[in-house]
Design a protein around this motif. Structure first.
Motif, PDB file in Angstrom:
ATOM      1  N   ARG A  34      18.406  46.675   6.173  1.00  0.00           N
ATOM      2  CA  ARG A  34      18.271  47.223   7.524  1.00  0.00           C
ATOM      3  C   ARG A  34      19.430  46.740   8.383  1.00  0.00           C
ATOM      4  O   ARG A  34      19.872  45.600   8.272  1.00  0.00           O
ATOM      5  CB  ARG A  34      16.971  46.748   8.175  1.00  0.00           C
ATOM      6  N   PHE A  35      19.886  47.640   9.262  1.00  0.00           N
ATOM      7  CA  PHE A  35      20.875  47.242  10.255  1.00  0.00           C
ATOM      8  C   PHE A  35      20.733  48.143  11.473  1.00  0.00           C
ATOM      9  O   PHE A  35      20.111  49.207  11.406  1.00  0.00           O
ATOM     10  CB  PHE A  35      22.307  47.266   9.697  1.00  0.00           C
ATOM     11  N   ASN A  36      21.269  47.684  12.597  1.00  0.00           N
ATOM     12  CA  ASN A  36      21.249  48.445  13.845  1.00  0.00           C
ATOM     13  C   ASN A  36      22.638  48.992  14.115  1.00  0.00           C
ATOM     14  O   ASN A  36      23.635  48.282  13.961  1.00  0.00           O
ATOM     15  CB  ASN A  36      20.806  47.561  15.008  1.00  0.00           C
ATOM     16  N   LEU A  37      22.671  50.249  14.537  1.00  0.00           N
ATOM     17  CA  LEU A  37      23.934  50.919  14.794  1.00  0.00           C
ATOM     18  C   LEU A  37      24.027  51.266  16.274  1.00  0.00           C
ATOM     19  O   LEU A  37      23.117  51.890  16.829  1.00  0.00           O
ATOM     20  CB  LEU A  37      24.001  52.196  13.943  1.00  0.00           C
ATOM     21  N   ALA A  38      25.117  50.848  16.911  1.00  0.00           N
ATOM     22  CA  ALA A  38      25.358  51.152  18.320  1.00  0.00           C
ATOM     23  C   ALA A  38      26.229  52.391  18.423  1.00  0.00           C
ATOM     24  O   ALA A  38      27.293  52.473  17.804  1.00  0.00           O
ATOM     25  CB  ALA A  38      26.051  49.976  19.002  1.00  0.00           C
ATOM     26  N   THR A  39      25.766  53.374  19.190  1.00  0.00           N
ATOM     27  CA  THR A  39      26.556  54.571  19.475  1.00  0.00           C
ATOM     28  C   THR A  39      26.611  54.736  20.995  1.00  0.00           C
ATOM     29  O   THR A  39      25.668  54.378  21.694  1.00  0.00           O
ATOM     30  CB  THR A  39      25.939  55.826  18.839  1.00  0.00           C
ATOM     31  N   ASN A  40      27.725  55.278  21.481  1.00  0.00           N
ATOM     32  CA  ASN A  40      27.894  55.475  22.920  1.00  0.00           C
ATOM     33  C   ASN A  40      27.812  56.952  23.263  1.00  0.00           C
ATOM     34  O   ASN A  40      28.202  57.805  22.472  1.00  0.00           O
ATOM     35  CB  ASN A  40      29.248  54.929  23.386  1.00  0.00           C
ATOM     36  N   ARG A  41      27.297  57.231  24.467  1.00  0.00           N
ATOM     37  CA  ARG A  41      27.237  58.608  24.963  1.00  0.00           C
ATOM     38  C   ARG A  41      27.652  58.618  26.425  1.00  0.00           C
ATOM     39  O   ARG A  41      27.439  57.640  27.142  1.00  0.00           O
ATOM     40  CB  ARG A  41      25.842  59.192  24.785  1.00  0.00           C
ATOM     41  N   PRO A  42      28.265  59.718  26.861  1.00  0.00           N
ATOM     42  CA  PRO A  42      28.691  59.804  28.265  1.00  0.00           C
ATOM     43  C   PRO A  42      27.494  59.688  29.203  1.00  0.00           C
ATOM     44  O   PRO A  42      26.418  60.223  28.937  1.00  0.00           O
ATOM     45  CB  PRO A  42      29.320  61.189  28.371  1.00  0.00           C
ATOM     46  N   ALA A  43      27.705  58.979  30.317  1.00  0.00           N
ATOM     47  CA  ALA A  43      26.629  58.786  31.299  1.00  0.00           C
ATOM     48  C   ALA A  43      27.172  58.894  32.718  1.00  0.00           C
ATOM     49  O   ALA A  43      26.969  58.018  33.553  1.00  0.00           O
ATOM     50  CB  ALA A  43      25.967  57.429  31.084  1.00  0.00           C
ATOM     51  N   GLY A  44      27.916  59.968  32.969  1.00  0.00           N
ATOM     52  CA  GLY A  44      28.436  60.169  34.318  1.00  0.00           C
ATOM     53  C   GLY A  44      29.714  59.391  34.552  1.00  0.00           C
ATOM     54  O   GLY A  44      30.508  59.189  33.655  1.00  0.00           O
ATOM     55  N   GLN A  45      29.870  58.923  35.827  1.00  0.00           N
ATOM     56  CA  GLN A  45      31.069  58.195  36.205  1.00  0.00           C
ATOM     57  C   GLN A  45      30.691  56.885  36.877  1.00  0.00           C
ATOM     58  O   GLN A  45      29.651  56.785  37.518  1.00  0.00           O
ATOM     59  CB  GLN A  45      31.917  59.029  37.169  1.00  0.00           C
ATOM     60  N   ASP A  46      31.590  55.895  36.746  1.00  0.00           N
ATOM     61  CA  ASP A  46      31.360  54.630  37.428  1.00  0.00           C
ATOM     62  C   ASP A  46      31.880  54.723  38.864  1.00  0.00           C
ATOM     63  O   ASP A  46      32.330  55.785  39.313  1.00  0.00           O
ATOM     64  CB  ASP A  46      31.980  53.457  36.662  1.00  0.00           C
ATOM     65  N   ALA A  47      31.839  53.633  39.621  1.00  0.00           N
ATOM     66  CA  ALA A  47      32.223  53.626  41.035  1.00  0.00           C
ATOM     67  C   ALA A  47      33.687  54.009  41.253  1.00  0.00           C
ATOM     68  O   ALA A  47      34.054  54.537  42.307  1.00  0.00           O
ATOM     69  CB  ALA A  47      31.954  52.254  41.635  1.00  0.00           C
TER      70      ALA A  47
END
Length: 134
Positions: A34-47
């Protein structure tokens, strides 16, 4: 792919391992990793107006020979592509009596995307069907 009577359960993810894989053997002797996989997704814009991202964590399980290969060659931070199927488990918690749920990906194939490590015999891609020598 798992196409059965007009349905499809196929997942492909590219991400990084959040920790080293955890390997165990069932009482039958079957290997499971077993292992955990990190994936990123767009979430708008920062300040500052830059694109912001959120991280999703996905539990992944590999079995038998694929489990052994993942345990040997994968480490925290490695970038991989996992192909497999989505699975859901449920059980009753013995302490609380509540039903618990877990969703994960059952890996059929794992492709190592980072440059090969120092080990010259490390494969770049493994699947349940292959028998890759160590």
């Amino acid at each position: 792919m798992n196409a059965v009577k007009g349905t499809l359960n196929h997942v492909e993810l590219i991400g990084r391992l959040g920790s080293d894989p955890e390997m165990r053997f069932l009482s039958s002797g079957v290997a499971m990793c077993r292992f955990n996989l990190a994936t990123n997704r767009p979430a708008g814009q920062d300040a500052q107006g830059n694109r912001a991202y959120e991280t999703d964590w996905t539990h992944v399980e590999a079995w038998e020979r694929l489990a052994e290969l993942c345990n040997t060659y994968l480490h925290k931070g490695r970038r991989v592509m996992v192909s497999g199927s989505l699975r859901n488990d449920s059980w009753v918690d013995k302490e609380s009596g509540q039903t618990r749920y877990r969703t994960y990906v059952r890996a059929r194939e794992v492709m190592f995307l980072d440059p090969r490590p120092e080990q010259a015999d490390a494969p770049s891609e493994v699947s349940e069907e292959e028998d890759v020598p160590f």
